[in-house]
Design a protein around this motif. Structure first.
Motif, mmCIF file in Angstrom:
data_model
loop_
_atom_site.group_PDB
_atom_site.id
_atom_site.type_symbol
_atom_site.label_atom_id
_atom_site.label_comp_id
_atom_site.label_asym_id
_atom_site.label_seq_id
_atom_site.Cartn_x
_atom_site.Cartn_y
_atom_site.Cartn_z
ATOM 1 N N PRO A 21 40.291 42.009 32.093
ATOM 2 C CA PRO A 21 40.022 41.740 33.507
ATOM 3 C C PRO A 21 39.946 40.251 33.786
ATOM 4 O O PRO A 21 39.534 39.461 32.939
ATOM 5 C CB PRO A 21 38.656 42.404 33.715
ATOM 6 N N LEU A 22 40.371 39.874 34.989
ATOM 7 C CA LEU A 22 40.089 38.509 35.420
ATOM 8 C C LEU A 22 38.717 38.504 36.098
ATOM 9 O O LEU A 22 38.135 39.555 36.384
ATOM 10 C CB LEU A 22 41.187 37.974 36.332
ATOM 11 N N LEU A 23 38.169 37.319 36.334
ATOM 12 C CA LEU A 23 36.802 37.157 36.841
ATOM 13 C C LEU A 23 36.843 36.703 38.295
ATOM 14 O O LEU A 23 37.375 35.634 38.600
ATOM 15 C CB LEU A 23 36.049 36.143 35.978
ATOM 16 N N LEU A 24 36.272 37.517 39.185
ATOM 17 C CA LEU A 24 36.153 37.193 40.600
ATOM 18 C C LEU A 24 34.684 37.106 40.977
ATOM 19 O O LEU A 24 33.846 37.810 40.408
ATOM 20 C CB LEU A 24 36.819 38.267 41.467
ATOM 21 N N THR A 25 34.373 36.259 41.961
ATOM 22 C CA THR A 25 33.007 36.170 42.447
ATOM 23 C C THR A 25 32.980 36.403 43.954
ATOM 24 O O THR A 25 33.935 36.093 44.665
ATOM 25 C CB THR A 25 32.372 34.799 42.153
ATOM 26 N N TYR A 26 31.878 36.972 44.409
ATOM 27 C CA TYR A 26 31.618 37.088 45.840
ATOM 28 C C TYR A 26 30.121 36.883 46.043
ATOM 29 O O TYR A 26 29.347 36.850 45.080
ATOM 30 C CB TYR A 26 32.080 38.441 46.384
ATOM 31 N N ARG A 27 29.691 36.719 47.275
ATOM 32 C CA ARG A 27 28.286 36.515 47.580
ATOM 33 C C ARG A 27 27.842 37.609 48.549
ATOM 34 O O ARG A 27 28.210 37.595 49.723
ATOM 35 C CB ARG A 27 28.041 35.125 48.172
ATOM 36 N N GLY A 28 27.089 38.572 48.029
ATOM 37 C CA GLY A 28 26.703 39.709 48.843
ATOM 38 C C GLY A 28 25.223 40.007 48.813
ATOM 39 O O GLY A 28 24.532 40.045 49.820
ATOM 40 N N ASN A 29 24.694 40.271 47.605
ATOM 41 C CA ASN A 29 23.288 40.629 47.411
ATOM 42 C C ASN A 29 22.913 41.847 48.254
ATOM 43 O O ASN A 29 21.833 41.908 48.840
ATOM 44 C CB ASN A 29 22.373 39.441 47.745
#
Length: 427
Positions: A157-165
Motif C-alpha cells: 500500500p501507499l501512504l495517504l493522510t487526511y485530517r478527520g478525527n
C-alpha cells in the motif's frame, strides 16, 4: 501546473475506500511474519539490505517488489512467477471475506500510528480528492506499471493522510481493542498489528465519514501515478479503478516528516564546492553527523541551507546569493514553493551549478537514510547532499493549491511494512 487549488469543502466527491480480500502469509508456512516483511520498495536502496531481506526467508516480499533478474522483462516475469507459485503452494492465501484492515505500528520511542488499509477509487489530481505534493520520475512509473501488470496485483500500500478525527477514527481505535489477526515485531523495532473490519454496518459508517474528506499522498507518489496509468489503460468498470492504500488520520496520529537526501555520483566534494564559486557561504564542520545535522537545522531556520559530505567532513552551505536565486528559480510559483530547500537544490544547484539531471540514476540517487547517504558518498567518492525536512503544514498547503514540490522532497513515516497484506486484482 494546476493553480486553481483544492479544499475539502469544495471537493465534489470525497474518499471512496472499499473492502477487499487481502492476501496474507500463512504463518505456518514461513519462518516468521517479520522475516517475510520489507520496507517499501524505494526505501531498500543498499545491496546489503536487499540481500539481508532475501536471506531472511525464501518467501520475503522483497522478491516480489524488487525482483533481481538482469532485464526489466525478466524481473517482472520473475515476480509474477513467484507470486503464482506462492499462491498455488498456499504460502499466500486470500481472506475468506472482503475487509477494511486496521493497521497499527508502535515503537518503544512512543510512536503510535493507526490507519485503514483498503482499496481507494483512483482519481485525477484535478478532482481534488487525492492530492500529490511531489513530481514523479517517468521511468519509475513505467517500472512499477510493468510489475503490476505482470503480477496483476498491488503488492504494497501507499501512504495517504487526511485530517478527520471523526467516526472512522473512532472505529479504528475501537477495533484495535480486540485481538488482532496478526502481530509481529520487525528488525527496526516497530511492532505491527492487523485487524479486519468485515461488518457491513461498520464499513458503511467508515465510508460515509471518509466521503467528506480529501487525502494527501504522504508516501508513494510513483505508485499512485502507476494506478492512474493502469486505470487509464483499462476501461471502467475494472479492478484497476481502485488501488491499495493505507489511510492515516493525522489529526489523531501525526506522522513524522524526514528529508530525503541526494547522492551525486561522480562528483567529488572538492569539485562540488569549487563550482559554487562564492554563490553560497560555505563553512567546514569538523563535527560528528548528529552535531552537523543540528547545525543544519539552525541554519535552515534562517533560510536555505544544505550539508555536503563525502570527504570525511561536513560542509554547511547557506546564505545563497539572492541574485543567483532570482536567475534560476521560476517566478510563476508561490513564495512557499520558491523558498523550499528542495526547490533551490534542484533549480539552482543541480540544474545551474552542478549540471546534474534529476532523473538520471547514473548521476543521482535518492536515499532516505542519512548515515547511509554519507557512507556511500565516502566509499564511492561522490557527494552527499543532506537536507533538513520541510514541515507537514507547508506540504499540505502547497498541495491544496495544486502545486507540486520537486521530486523526493519529503519522507513521511513511519511507512507501512510491505508483506502484511497484499491485493490480487483477480480475487
Amino acid at each position: 501546473m494546476n493553480t486553481a487549488g483544492h479544499s475539502e469543502a469544495t471537493a465534489r466527491r470525497g474518499l471512496e475506500l472499499t473492502p477487499f480480500r487481502g492476501l496474507r502469509y500463512d504463518p505456518d508456512r514461513v519462518g516468521s511474519l517479520a522475516a517475510v516483511t520489507s520496507p517499501p520498495y524505494d526505501v531498500v536502496v543498499r545491496p546489503d539490505g536487499l540481500h539481508q531481506l532475501q536471506d531472511a526467508d525464501p518467501y520475503n516480499i522483497v522478491r516480489l517488489i524488487l525482483p533481481q533478474a538482469t532485464t526489466p522483462t525478466a524481473r517482472t516475469e520473475q515476480a509474477a512467477g513467484a507470486l503464482r507459485r506462492w499462491l498455488s503452494e498456499g504460502i499466500l492465501t486470500a481472506d475468506a471475506e472482503p475487509a477494511l484492515y486496521v493497521y497499527e505500528q508502535r515503537h518503544a520511542d512512543g510512536m503510535l500510528q493507526r490507519g485503514l488499509i483498503g482499496t481507494l477509487r483512483v482519481s485525477e489530481p484535478s478532482e481534488g480528492i487525492v492530492l500529490p505534493h511531489e513530481d514523479v520520475m517517468p521511468h519509475i512509473v513505467a517500472d512499477r506499471a510493468a510489475l503490476m501488470r505482470a503480477t496483476h496485483a498491488n503488492l504494497e500500500p501507499l501512504l495517504l493522510t487526511y485530517r478527520g478525527n471523526g467516526t472512522a477514527a473512532e472505529i479504528v481505535d475501537r477495533t484495535a481493542e480486540h485481538p488482532p489477526l496478526l502481530s509481529t515485531t520487525t528488525q527496526d523495532g516497530y511492532s505491527h498489528r492487523l485487524w479486519a473490519i468485515t461488518d457491513p454496518a461498520e464499513t458503511a459508517r467508515v465510508q460515509t465519514d471518509l466521503a467528506r474528506h480529501q487525502a494527501l499522498i504522504a508516501d508513494g507518489h510513483h505508485r499512485w501515478a502507476t494506478y492512474l496509468r493502469l486505470h487509464a489503460e483499462h476501461p471502467s468498470p475494472s479492478p484497476w479503478d481502485h488501488g491499495l492504500v493505507l489511510l492515516v488520520d493525522t489529526a489523531r496520529y501525526p506522522l513524522r516528516v524526514r528529508a530525503i537526501h541526494r547522492l551525486l555520483h561522480g562528483l567529488p566534494v572538492a569539485e562540488a564546492l569549487a563550482a559554487l564559486d562564492g554563490r553560497f557561504r560555505v563553512q567546514r564542520l569538523a563535527v560528528p553527523l548528529p552535531e552537523a545535522l543540528d547545525t543544519l537545522a539552525d541554519a535552515a531556520c534562517a533560510g536555505n541551507a544544505f550539508l555536503l559530505a563525502g570527504d570525511g567532513a561536513f560542509h554547511l552551505l547557506d546564505r545563497p546569493d539572492p541574485a543567483l536565486l532570482d536567475r534560476t528559480i521560476p517566478a510563476d510559483r508561490p513564495a512557499a514553493w520558491r523558498t523550499l530547500d528542495a526547490t533551490v537544490l534542484h533549480a539552482t544547484l543541480l540544474d545551474h551549478v552542478w549540471h546534474i539531471p534529476e532523473d538520471d540514476p547514473a548521476r543521482i540517487a535518492y536515499i532516505h537514510d542519512t548515515a547511509a547517504t554519507v557512507e556511500k558518498a565516502e566509499r564511492d567518492g561522490g557527494t552527499a547532499v543532506l537536507l533538513h525536512p520541510v514541515r507537514e503544514e507547508v506540504v499540505r498547503d502547497l498541495a491544496r493549491q495544486g502545486v507540486t514540490m520537486p521530486r523526493k522532497s519529503t519522507s513521511f513515516g513511519p511507512k507501512p511494512a510491505s508483506g502484511l497484506v497484499l491485493r490480487a486484482l483477480d480475487i
